[in-house]
Design a protein around this motif. Structure first.
Motif, short mmCIF file in Angstrom:
data_model
loop_
_atom_site.label_atom_id
_atom_site.label_comp_id
_atom_site.label_asym_id
_atom_site.label_seq_id
_atom_site.Cartn_x
_atom_site.Cartn_y
_atom_site.Cartn_z
N TRP A 143 43.24 46.11 36.77
CA TRP A 143 44.45 45.28 36.80
C TRP A 143 44.59 44.48 35.52
O TRP A 143 43.59 44.09 34.91
N ASN A 144 45.82 44.23 35.11
CA ASN A 144 46.08 43.28 34.03
C ASN A 144 45.83 41.88 34.56
O ASN A 144 46.02 41.63 35.76
N PRO A 145 45.44 40.93 33.70
CA PRO A 145 45.16 39.58 34.18
C PRO A 145 46.37 38.90 34.83
O PRO A 145 46.21 37.98 35.62
N THR A 146 47.58 39.37 34.54
CA THR A 146 48.78 38.75 35.10
C THR A 146 49.31 39.49 36.34
O THR A 146 50.38 39.15 36.83
N ASP A 147 48.57 40.48 36.86
CA ASP A 147 49.02 41.24 38.02
C ASP A 147 48.61 40.56 39.32
O ASP A 147 47.44 40.23 39.52
N TYR A 148 49.59 40.38 40.19
CA TYR A 148 49.32 39.93 41.56
C TYR A 148 49.32 41.18 42.42
O TYR A 148 50.21 42.03 42.31
N VAL A 149 48.31 41.33 43.29
CA VAL A 149 48.11 42.58 44.01
C VAL A 149 48.09 42.33 45.50
O VAL A 149 47.50 41.36 45.98
N VAL A 150 48.72 43.24 46.23
CA VAL A 150 48.71 43.23 47.70
C VAL A 150 48.24 44.61 48.14
O VAL A 150 48.65 45.62 47.58
N CYS A 151 47.36 44.64 49.16
CA CYS A 151 46.88 45.91 49.68
C CYS A 151 47.00 45.92 51.20
O CYS A 151 47.35 44.92 51.81
N ALA A 152 46.67 47.06 51.80
CA ALA A 152 46.82 47.22 53.25
C ALA A 152 45.87 46.33 54.04
O ALA A 152 46.15 46.01 55.17
N ASP A 153 44.78 45.91 53.43
CA ASP A 153 43.74 45.11 54.09
C ASP A 153 43.05 45.94 55.14
O ASP A 153 42.87 45.76 56.21
#
Length: 153
Positions: A143-153
């Protein structure tokens, strides 16, 4: 007769004070606007996550990606890219997709996904926590340092 008024020095002092206060307040105001936009992005990604979970409940897999970060699975047959809304056949999972560009990646096997979006406020503490909670999928770059990430969990 004595004339009343302000001296040049008094006016310069007042102008200096106003300029100093403006210089201190303006960056904070700009930062508040960035934080507000990022908060909107977080909310939209979490809404999309819920829509993807509903899709998963119906099809036992998450929709595919188009290889460039686009969300596939819309249209009458569920095989076209989702552009304005997330609708498959007559079922609408999300009326309006996020306004700002996002990247969608489906995991091999269709049992997981990653959504990412670039934030403006690089000091947001949720950036690093989201990245540690959702590591990149196999074969994808870090990931880039400025990426906010959401996953299925």
């Amino acid at each position: 007769m004595k004339k009343s008024g302000f001296t040049l020095i008094e006016l310069l002092v007042v102008i200096g004070i106003i300029a100093t206060l403006t210089a201190l307040a303006l960056p904070n105001y700009m930062g508040a606007r960035q934080r507000a936009r990022d908060a909107r992005k977080k909310g939209e990604l979490h809404e999309l996550k819920q829509a993807l979970r509903l899709y998963y409940n119906d099809y036992n897999t998450y929709p595919t990606d188009n290889g460039n970060g686009g969300l596939m699975g819309c249209g009458a047959a569920g095989n076209t890219q989702c552009l304005g809304s997330f609708t498959v056949g007559v079922t609408t999972y999300m009326k309006r997709l996020p306004l700002d560009p996002f990247v969608y990646k489906q995991a091999t096997g269709g049992d997981d996904f990653r959504l990412s979006q670039t934030f403006e406020n690089v000091s947001d503490s949720d950036l690093t926590s989201s990245q540690s909670r959702c590591p990149p999928l196999t074969g994808n770059p870090a990931w880039n340092p400025t990426d906010y990430v959401v996953c299925a969990d």
